[in-house]
Design a protein around this motif. Structure first.
Motif, PDB file in Angstrom:
ATOM      1  N   LEU A  19      -2.971  64.077  84.645  1.00  0.00           N
ATOM      2  CA  LEU A  19      -3.151  64.127  85.367  1.00  0.00           C
ATOM      3  C   LEU A  19      -3.022  63.099  86.458  1.00  0.00           C
ATOM      4  O   LEU A  19      -2.104  63.214  87.253  1.00  0.00           O
ATOM      5  N   VAL A  20      -3.495  61.851  86.831  1.00  0.00           N
ATOM      6  CA  VAL A  20      -3.454  60.706  87.185  1.00  0.00           C
ATOM      7  C   VAL A  20      -2.806  60.384  87.014  1.00  0.00           C
ATOM      8  O   VAL A  20      -1.733  60.225  87.884  1.00  0.00           O
ATOM      9  N   MET A  21      -1.725  60.007  85.432  1.00  0.00           N
ATOM     10  CA  MET A  21      -0.392  59.189  85.308  1.00  0.00           C
ATOM     11  C   MET A  21       0.716  60.050  86.145  1.00  0.00           C
ATOM     12  O   MET A  21       1.727  59.528  87.275  1.00  0.00           O
ATOM     13  N   GLN A  22       0.106  61.275  86.366  1.00  0.00           N
ATOM     14  CA  GLN A  22       1.651  62.443  86.864  1.00  0.00           C
ATOM     15  C   GLN A  22       1.569  61.715  87.989  1.00  0.00           C
ATOM     16  O   GLN A  22       2.505  61.954  88.992  1.00  0.00           O
ATOM     17  N   HIS A  23       0.210  61.980  88.798  1.00  0.00           N
ATOM     18  CA  HIS A  23       0.273  61.901  90.669  1.00  0.00           C
ATOM     19  C   HIS A  23       0.657  60.532  90.853  1.00  0.00           C
ATOM     20  O   HIS A  23       1.056  60.512  92.066  1.00  0.00           O
ATOM     21  N   LEU A  24       0.252  59.511  90.298  1.00  0.00           N
ATOM     22  CA  LEU A  24       0.954  58.103  90.074  1.00  0.00           C
ATOM     23  C   LEU A  24       2.077  57.823  90.342  1.00  0.00           C
ATOM     24  O   LEU A  24       2.625  56.867  90.345  1.00  0.00           O
ATOM     25  N   GLY A  25       2.454  59.052  89.223  1.00  0.00           N
ATOM     26  CA  GLY A  25       4.029  58.157  88.824  1.00  0.00           C
ATOM     27  C   GLY A  25       4.245  57.576  87.838  1.00  0.00           C
ATOM     28  O   GLY A  25       5.426  57.115  88.150  1.00  0.00           O
ATOM     29  N   LEU A  26       3.557  57.489  86.641  1.00  0.00           N
ATOM     30  CA  LEU A  26       3.559  56.918  86.014  1.00  0.00           C
ATOM     31  C   LEU A  26       3.801  57.588  84.816  1.00  0.00           C
ATOM     32  O   LEU A  26       3.550  58.508  84.806  1.00  0.00           O
ATOM     33  N   HIS A  27       4.813  57.134  83.666  1.00  0.00           N
ATOM     34  CA  HIS A  27       5.204  57.747  82.571  1.00  0.00           C
ATOM     35  C   HIS A  27       4.608  57.143  81.241  1.00  0.00           C
ATOM     36  O   HIS A  27       4.886  55.905  81.573  1.00  0.00           O
ATOM     37  N   ASP A  28       4.396  57.406  80.581  1.00  0.00           N
ATOM     38  CA  ASP A  28       4.396  57.771  79.386  1.00  0.00           C
ATOM     39  C   ASP A  28       5.617  57.210  77.958  1.00  0.00           C
ATOM     40  O   ASP A  28       5.962  58.140  77.819  1.00  0.00           O
ATOM     41  N   HIS A  29       5.701  55.906  78.350  1.00  0.00           N
ATOM     42  CA  HIS A  29       6.847  55.783  77.262  1.00  0.00           C
ATOM     43  C   HIS A  29       7.246  54.994  75.826  1.00  0.00           C
ATOM     44  O   HIS A  29       5.806  54.238  75.865  1.00  0.00           O
ATOM     45  N   ALA A  30       6.991  56.036  75.107  1.00  0.00           N
ATOM     46  CA  ALA A  30       6.920  54.752  73.596  1.00  0.00           C
ATOM     47  C   ALA A  30       8.009  54.289  72.987  1.00  0.00           C
ATOM     48  O   ALA A  30       8.796  53.799  73.903  1.00  0.00           O
ATOM     49  N   PRO A  31       7.844  53.196  72.499  1.00  0.00           N
ATOM     50  CA  PRO A  31       8.385  52.170  72.392  1.00  0.00           C
ATOM     51  C   PRO A  31       9.510  52.477  71.642  1.00  0.00           C
ATOM     52  O   PRO A  31       9.514  53.145  71.056  1.00  0.00           O
ATOM     53  N   PRO A  32      10.480  51.661  71.998  1.00  0.00           N
ATOM     54  CA  PRO A  32      12.049  52.639  71.504  1.00  0.00           C
ATOM     55  C   PRO A  32      11.803  51.583  69.512  1.00  0.00           C
ATOM     56  O   PRO A  32      10.847  51.524  69.121  1.00  0.00           O
ATOM     57  N   ALA A  33      12.566  53.490  68.939  1.00  0.00           N
ATOM     58  CA  ALA A  33      12.500  53.167  67.970  1.00  0.00           C
ATOM     59  C   ALA A  33      13.360  52.078  66.625  1.00  0.00           C
ATOM     60  O   ALA A  33      14.486  51.579  67.369  1.00  0.00           O
ATOM     61  N   PRO A  34      12.415  51.498  66.368  1.00  0.00           N
ATOM     62  CA  PRO A  34      13.105  50.670  65.665  1.00  0.00           C
ATOM     63  C   PRO A  34      14.953  51.216  64.722  1.00  0.00           C
ATOM     64  O   PRO A  34      14.896  52.141  63.954  1.00  0.00           O
ATOM     65  N   ASP A  35      15.325  50.034  64.815  1.00  0.00           N
ATOM     66  CA  ASP A  35      16.990  50.461  63.861  1.00  0.00           C
ATOM     67  C   ASP A  35      17.016  49.541  62.933  1.00  0.00           C
ATOM     68  O   ASP A  35      17.135  49.037  62.521  1.00  0.00           O
ATOM     69  N   PRO A  36      17.226  50.872  62.358  1.00  0.00           N
ATOM     70  CA  PRO A  36      16.937  51.316  60.212  1.00  0.00           C
ATOM     71  C   PRO A  36      18.391  50.610  60.283  1.00  0.00           C
ATOM     72  O   PRO A  36      18.431  49.702  59.059  1.00  0.00           O
ATOM     73  N   LEU A  37      19.472  50.608  61.082  1.00  0.00           N
ATOM     74  CA  LEU A  37      20.789  49.642  60.093  1.00  0.00           C
ATOM     75  C   LEU A  37      21.126  48.696  61.046  1.00  0.00           C
ATOM     76  O   LEU A  37      22.334  47.982  60.471  1.00  0.00           O
ATOM     77  N   ALA A  38      20.176  47.913  61.762  1.00  0.00           N
ATOM     78  CA  ALA A  38      20.269  47.060  62.047  1.00  0.00           C
ATOM     79  C   ALA A  38      20.579  45.467  60.925  1.00  0.00           C
ATOM     80  O   ALA A  38      21.478  44.641  61.108  1.00  0.00           O
ATOM     81  N   ASP A  39      19.848  46.126  59.249  1.00  0.00           N
ATOM     82  CA  ASP A  39      19.406  44.716  59.142  1.00  0.00           C
ATOM     83  C   ASP A  39      21.507  44.497  58.052  1.00  0.00           C
ATOM     84  O   ASP A  39      22.027  43.787  58.296  1.00  0.00           O
ATOM     85  N   VAL A  40      21.694  45.646  58.190  1.00  0.00           N
ATOM     86  CA  VAL A  40      23.163  46.443  57.314  1.00  0.00           C
ATOM     87  C   VAL A  40      24.102  45.084  58.671  1.00  0.00           C
ATOM     88  O   VAL A  40      24.949  44.462  58.323  1.00  0.00           O
ATOM     89  N   ARG A  41      24.309  45.564  60.103  1.00  0.00           N
ATOM     90  CA  ARG A  41      25.082  45.084  60.615  1.00  0.00           C
ATOM     91  C   ARG A  41      24.594  43.183  61.086  1.00  0.00           C
ATOM     92  O   ARG A  41      25.985  42.542  60.761  1.00  0.00           O
TER      93      ARG A  41
END
Length: 77
Positions: A19-41
Protein backbone atom coordinates in the motif's frame (compact mmCIF):
# COMPACT_ATOMS: atom_id res chain seq x y z
CA UNK A 1 -3.98 -26.14 9.19
CA UNK A 2 -1.89 -24.73 12.02
CA UNK A 3 -1.89 -21.02 12.86
CA UNK A 4 1.49 -19.44 12.26
CA UNK A 5 1.76 -16.01 13.91
CA UNK A 6 5.03 -15.26 12.14
CA UNK A 7 3.55 -15.91 8.71
CA UNK A 8 0.50 -13.81 9.58
CA UNK A 9 2.69 -10.91 10.76
CA UNK A 10 4.80 -11.12 7.63
CA UNK A 11 1.69 -11.10 5.42
CA UNK A 12 0.41 -7.96 7.22
CA UNK A 13 3.76 -6.21 6.76
CA UNK A 14 3.83 -7.11 3.07
CA UNK A 15 0.28 -5.78 2.56
CA UNK A 16 1.20 -2.52 4.28
CA UNK A 17 4.39 -2.16 2.26
CA UNK A 18 2.44 -2.78 -0.95
CA UNK A 19 0.00 0.00 0.00
CA UNK A 20 2.81 2.44 0.81
CA UNK A 21 4.59 1.69 -2.46
CA UNK A 22 1.33 2.06 -4.39
CA UNK A 23 0.64 5.40 -2.67
CA UNK A 24 4.12 6.67 -3.57
CA UNK A 25 3.81 5.43 -7.16
CA UNK A 26 6.66 2.98 -6.77
CA UNK A 27 6.77 -0.34 -8.57
CA UNK A 28 8.48 -3.53 -7.52
CA UNK A 29 10.48 -4.54 -10.57
CA UNK A 30 12.01 -7.96 -10.54
CA UNK A 31 15.50 -8.22 -11.97
CA UNK A 32 15.55 -9.27 -15.61
CA UNK A 33 15.69 -12.98 -16.24
CA UNK A 34 19.07 -14.17 -17.46
CA UNK A 35 19.27 -14.89 -21.17
CA UNK A 36 19.77 -18.67 -21.48
CA UNK A 37 21.14 -18.34 -25.00
CA UNK A 38 23.69 -15.59 -24.28
CA UNK A 39 26.47 -18.19 -24.17
CA UNK A 40 25.33 -19.61 -27.50
CA UNK A 41 25.37 -16.17 -29.15
CA UNK A 42 28.79 -15.43 -27.72
CA UNK A 43 30.24 -18.71 -29.02
CA UNK A 44 28.60 -18.25 -32.42
CA UNK A 45 30.05 -14.73 -32.77
CA UNK A 46 33.49 -16.11 -31.96
CA UNK A 47 33.16 -18.66 -34.74
CA UNK A 48 32.96 -21.59 -32.29
CA UNK A 49 30.02 -23.17 -34.05
CA UNK A 50 30.39 -26.73 -32.71
CA UNK A 51 30.61 -25.52 -29.12
CA UNK A 52 27.65 -23.22 -29.70
CA UNK A 53 25.60 -26.14 -31.05
CA UNK A 54 26.49 -28.26 -28.00
CA UNK A 55 25.48 -25.52 -25.57
CA UNK A 56 22.27 -24.86 -27.51
CA UNK A 57 21.34 -28.54 -27.29
CA UNK A 58 22.06 -28.58 -23.54
CA UNK A 59 19.78 -25.57 -22.98
CA UNK A 60 16.93 -26.61 -25.25
CA UNK A 61 17.08 -30.39 -25.56
CA UNK A 62 16.59 -30.26 -29.34
CA UNK A 63 18.25 -32.54 -31.84
CA UNK A 64 21.48 -31.90 -33.70
CA UNK A 65 19.84 -30.62 -36.90
CA UNK A 66 17.57 -28.18 -35.04
CA UNK A 67 20.48 -26.88 -32.95
CA UNK A 68 22.68 -26.47 -36.03
CA UNK A 69 19.95 -24.52 -37.83
CA UNK A 70 19.35 -22.30 -34.80
CA UNK A 71 23.05 -21.51 -34.35
CA UNK A 72 23.43 -20.73 -38.05
CA UNK A 73 20.49 -18.36 -37.76
CA UNK A 74 22.14 -16.67 -34.78
CA UNK A 75 25.34 -16.31 -36.81
CA UNK A 76 23.43 -14.49 -39.56
CA UNK A 77 21.88 -11.99 -37.14
Amino acid sequence: MRYDPTAEALARIERKLDLVMQHLGLHDHAPPAPDPLADVRHLARQGKKIQAIKVYREHTGVGLKEAKDAVEQLERQ
